[in-house]
Design a protein around this motif. Structure first.
Motif, PDB file in Angstrom:
ATOM      1  N   HIS B   7     -11.616 -11.005   3.410  1.00  0.00           N
ATOM      2  CA  HIS B   7     -12.046 -11.845   4.521  1.00  0.00           C
ATOM      3  C   HIS B   7     -11.023 -12.899   4.906  1.00  0.00           C
ATOM      4  O   HIS B   7     -10.950 -13.325   6.055  1.00  0.00           O
ATOM      5  CB  HIS B   7     -13.360 -12.539   4.159  1.00  0.00           C
ATOM      6  N   ASN B   8     -10.288 -13.373   3.937  1.00  0.00           N
ATOM      7  CA  ASN B   8      -9.357 -14.464   4.187  1.00  0.00           C
ATOM      8  C   ASN B   8      -7.954 -13.907   4.252  1.00  0.00           C
ATOM      9  O   ASN B   8      -7.495 -13.275   3.305  1.00  0.00           O
ATOM     10  CB  ASN B   8      -9.425 -15.506   3.066  1.00  0.00           C
ATOM     11  N   HIS B   9      -7.262 -14.126   5.353  1.00  0.00           N
ATOM     12  CA  HIS B   9      -5.906 -13.591   5.453  1.00  0.00           C
ATOM     13  C   HIS B   9      -4.872 -14.582   4.960  1.00  0.00           C
ATOM     14  O   HIS B   9      -3.848 -14.192   4.407  1.00  0.00           O
ATOM     15  CB  HIS B   9      -5.624 -13.190   6.900  1.00  0.00           C
ATOM     16  N   HIS B  10      -5.170 -15.854   5.193  1.00  0.00           N
ATOM     17  CA  HIS B  10      -4.220 -16.882   4.775  1.00  0.00           C
ATOM     18  C   HIS B  10      -5.024 -18.092   4.309  1.00  0.00           C
ATOM     19  O   HIS B  10      -5.831 -18.629   5.080  1.00  0.00           O
ATOM     20  CB  HIS B  10      -3.300 -17.265   5.948  1.00  0.00           C
ATOM     21  N   VAL B  11      -4.799 -18.481   3.060  1.00  0.00           N
ATOM     22  CA  VAL B  11      -5.528 -19.612   2.483  1.00  0.00           C
ATOM     23  C   VAL B  11      -4.513 -20.654   2.018  1.00  0.00           C
ATOM     24  O   VAL B  11      -3.530 -20.309   1.359  1.00  0.00           O
ATOM     25  CB  VAL B  11      -6.387 -19.144   1.291  1.00  0.00           C
ATOM     26  N   ILE B  12      -4.783 -21.893   2.379  1.00  0.00           N
ATOM     27  CA  ILE B  12      -3.920 -22.999   1.945  1.00  0.00           C
ATOM     28  C   ILE B  12      -4.773 -23.965   1.137  1.00  0.00           C
ATOM     29  O   ILE B  12      -5.812 -24.427   1.610  1.00  0.00           O
ATOM     30  CB  ILE B  12      -3.284 -23.723   3.143  1.00  0.00           C
ATOM     31  N   LEU B  13      -4.352 -24.246  -0.087  1.00  0.00           N
ATOM     32  CA  LEU B  13      -5.076 -25.157  -0.965  1.00  0.00           C
ATOM     33  C   LEU B  13      -4.123 -26.159  -1.586  1.00  0.00           C
ATOM     34  O   LEU B  13      -2.925 -25.886  -1.704  1.00  0.00           O
ATOM     35  CB  LEU B  13      -5.762 -24.375  -2.090  1.00  0.00           C
ATOM     36  N   SER B  14      -4.676 -27.262  -1.997  1.00  0.00           N
ATOM     37  CA  SER B  14      -3.903 -28.217  -2.793  1.00  0.00           C
ATOM     38  C   SER B  14      -4.076 -27.871  -4.265  1.00  0.00           C
ATOM     39  O   SER B  14      -5.085 -27.260  -4.657  1.00  0.00           O
ATOM     40  CB  SER B  14      -4.391 -29.637  -2.532  1.00  0.00           C
ATOM     41  N   GLU B  15      -3.115 -28.271  -5.068  1.00  0.00           N
ATOM     42  CA  GLU B  15      -3.227 -28.036  -6.510  1.00  0.00           C
ATOM     43  C   GLU B  15      -4.526 -28.629  -7.040  1.00  0.00           C
ATOM     44  O   GLU B  15      -4.966 -29.688  -6.575  1.00  0.00           O
ATOM     45  CB  GLU B  15      -2.030 -28.661  -7.236  1.00  0.00           C
ATOM     46  N   ALA B  16      -5.125 -27.933  -7.996  1.00  0.00           N
ATOM     47  CA  ALA B  16      -6.369 -28.320  -8.666  1.00  0.00           C
ATOM     48  C   ALA B  16      -7.611 -27.939  -7.862  1.00  0.00           C
ATOM     49  O   ALA B  16      -8.733 -28.078  -8.371  1.00  0.00           O
ATOM     50  CB  ALA B  16      -6.418 -29.800  -9.020  1.00  0.00           C
ATOM     51  N   ALA B  17      -7.441 -27.486  -6.641  1.00  0.00           N
ATOM     52  CA  ALA B  17      -8.601 -27.038  -5.868  1.00  0.00           C
ATOM     53  C   ALA B  17      -9.109 -25.723  -6.446  1.00  0.00           C
ATOM     54  O   ALA B  17      -8.380 -24.986  -7.112  1.00  0.00           O
ATOM     55  CB  ALA B  17      -8.219 -26.868  -4.407  1.00  0.00           C
ATOM     56  N   SER B  18     -10.370 -25.426  -6.174  1.00  0.00           N
ATOM     57  CA  SER B  18     -10.943 -24.159  -6.629  1.00  0.00           C
ATOM     58  C   SER B  18     -10.685 -23.080  -5.581  1.00  0.00           C
ATOM     59  O   SER B  18     -10.574 -23.352  -4.385  1.00  0.00           O
ATOM     60  CB  SER B  18     -12.440 -24.302  -6.886  1.00  0.00           C
ATOM     61  N   LEU B  19     -10.584 -21.847  -6.069  1.00  0.00           N
ATOM     62  CA  LEU B  19     -10.243 -20.723  -5.206  1.00  0.00           C
ATOM     63  C   LEU B  19     -11.330 -19.666  -5.283  1.00  0.00           C
ATOM     64  O   LEU B  19     -11.839 -19.343  -6.362  1.00  0.00           O
ATOM     65  CB  LEU B  19      -8.921 -20.095  -5.680  1.00  0.00           C
ATOM     66  N   GLU B  20     -11.672 -19.113  -4.133  1.00  0.00           N
ATOM     67  CA  GLU B  20     -12.482 -17.912  -4.100  1.00  0.00           C
ATOM     68  C   GLU B  20     -11.992 -17.047  -2.958  1.00  0.00           C
ATOM     69  O   GLU B  20     -11.980 -17.484  -1.806  1.00  0.00           O
ATOM     70  CB  GLU B  20     -13.981 -18.186  -3.949  1.00  0.00           C
ATOM     71  N   LEU B  21     -11.569 -15.845  -3.273  1.00  0.00           N
ATOM     72  CA  LEU B  21     -11.116 -14.893  -2.262  1.00  0.00           C
ATOM     73  C   LEU B  21     -12.123 -13.755  -2.190  1.00  0.00           C
ATOM     74  O   LEU B  21     -12.468 -13.153  -3.201  1.00  0.00           O
ATOM     75  CB  LEU B  21      -9.733 -14.335  -2.618  1.00  0.00           C
ATOM     76  N   GLY B  22     -12.574 -13.479  -0.982  1.00  0.00           N
ATOM     77  CA  GLY B  22     -13.601 -12.472  -0.806  1.00  0.00           C
ATOM     78  C   GLY B  22     -13.040 -11.060  -0.697  1.00  0.00           C
ATOM     79  O   GLY B  22     -11.946 -10.853  -0.164  1.00  0.00           O
ATOM     80  N   CYS B  23     -13.799 -10.102  -1.224  1.00  0.00           N
ATOM     81  CA  CYS B  23     -13.433  -8.691  -1.124  1.00  0.00           C
ATOM     82  C   CYS B  23     -14.717  -7.877  -1.046  1.00  0.00           C
ATOM     83  O   CYS B  23     -15.586  -7.997  -1.914  1.00  0.00           O
ATOM     84  CB  CYS B  23     -12.618  -8.258  -2.330  1.00  0.00           C
ATOM     85  N   ASN B  24     -14.828  -7.065  -0.018  1.00  0.00           N
ATOM     86  CA  ASN B  24     -15.946  -6.138   0.109  1.00  0.00           C
ATOM     87  C   ASN B  24     -15.414  -4.733   0.322  1.00  0.00           C
ATOM     88  O   ASN B  24     -14.368  -4.546   0.941  1.00  0.00           O
ATOM     89  CB  ASN B  24     -16.850  -6.526   1.285  1.00  0.00           C
ATOM     90  N   TYR B  25     -16.139  -3.753  -0.169  1.00  0.00           N
ATOM     91  CA  TYR B  25     -15.695  -2.373  -0.004  1.00  0.00           C
ATOM     92  C   TYR B  25     -16.844  -1.544   0.553  1.00  0.00           C
ATOM     93  O   TYR B  25     -18.020  -1.915   0.431  1.00  0.00           O
ATOM     94  CB  TYR B  25     -15.210  -1.795  -1.339  1.00  0.00           C
ATOM     95  N   SER B  26     -16.498  -0.447   1.162  1.00  0.00           N
ATOM     96  CA  SER B  26     -17.513   0.454   1.683  1.00  0.00           C
ATOM     97  C   SER B  26     -17.316   1.813   1.029  1.00  0.00           C
ATOM     98  O   SER B  26     -16.383   2.543   1.363  1.00  0.00           O
ATOM     99  CB  SER B  26     -17.406   0.581   3.205  1.00  0.00           C
ATOM    100  N   TYR B  27     -18.136   2.070   0.038  1.00  0.00           N
ATOM    101  CA  TYR B  27     -18.135   3.360  -0.658  1.00  0.00           C
ATOM    102  C   TYR B  27     -19.373   3.405  -1.524  1.00  0.00           C
ATOM    103  O   TYR B  27     -19.634   2.475  -2.277  1.00  0.00           O
ATOM    104  CB  TYR B  27     -16.877   3.518  -1.512  1.00  0.00           C
ATOM    105  N   GLY B  28     -20.146   4.469  -1.440  1.00  0.00           N
ATOM    106  CA  GLY B  28     -21.412   4.529  -2.142  1.00  0.00           C
ATOM    107  C   GLY B  28     -21.354   5.085  -3.541  1.00  0.00           C
ATOM    108  O   GLY B  28     -22.329   4.998  -4.278  1.00  0.00           O
TER     109      GLY B  28
END
Lengths: 118, 116
Positions: B7-28
């Protein structure tokens, strides 16, 4: 340590030239893969090979062919290079899933070849 | 067709910040899930993987990811990022074929920039 090497890090070719990209792995992996990496598109599979002399088309095979004459070597061929084939090309290898090892599916990647077609 | 979406193409954070990168897939079907990382000028390397069992998996450098089957998701997290985490991150799904075959489908990638 698994090592996947690619013949060139940077390559500049002219439109219409035939281009060979070579990949060699030293871990006796049966499976080998060629991807291209483009910004915003991630890695897209061009061709793959499950064993010597075997090849299968990936998601974007048009304009490419491959050769796997020896287990350790997998070559990607651009029959007639075009500007839209300017990209980063990544080779990868891995063991097939029948091997009983901790990471049977981990793919090991080479450093990539940045190809520019002018 | 099988696909992986980050979902996120470019994320900018400061040091010590928390990170969450989203990933979804389509396959049953049955999937194996991976996060790969590519540091500037380096090879793509495995960050962590999920095959089966505990859906919360831990990887190298303090990263973890949670597989939520009902949401077809495999989000990457890190409680406190460092400048050295600046890299491109790829989510990937292994689609199994017959016999010993299978191929990785990659997402579009997320570029993480951590400001010191």
């Amino acid at each position: 340590d698994v090592k996947v090497t690619q013949s060139s890090r940077y390559l500049v070719k002219r439109t219409g030239e035939k281009v060979f990209l070579e990949c060699v792995q030293d871990m006796d992996h049966e499976n080998m893969f060629w991807y291209r990496q483009d910004p915003g598109l991630g890695l897209r599979l061009i061709y793959f090979s499950y064993d010597v002399k075997m090849k299968e088309k990936g998601d974007i095979p048009e304009g490419y062919s491959v050769s796997r004459e020896k287990k350790e070597r997998f070559s990607l061929i651009l029959e007639s290079a075009s500007t839209n084939q300017t990209s980063m090309y990544l080779c990868a290898s891995r063991r097939p899933y029948s091997y009983r090892v901790e990471s049977p599916y981990e793919q090991y990647f080479g450093p990539g070849t940045r190809l520019t077609v002018t | 067709a099988q696909s992986v979406s980050q979902h996120n193409h470019h994320v900018i954070l400061s040091e010590a910040a928390s990170l969450e990168l989203g990933c979804n897939y389509s396959y049953g079907g049955t999937v194996n899930l991976f996060w790969y990382v590519q540091y500037p000028g380096q090879h793509l390397q495995l960050l962590l993987k999920y095959f089966s069992g505990d859906p919360l998996v831990k990887g190298i450098k303090g990263f973890e990811a949670e597989f939520i089957k009902s949401k077809f998701s495999f989000n990457l997290r890190k409680p406190s990022v460092q400048w050295s985490d600046t890299a491109e991150y790829f989510c990937a799904v292994m689609i199994h074929g017959s016999g010993n075959t299978g191929k990785l489908i990659f997402g579009q990638g997320t570029t993480l920039q951590v400001k010191p």
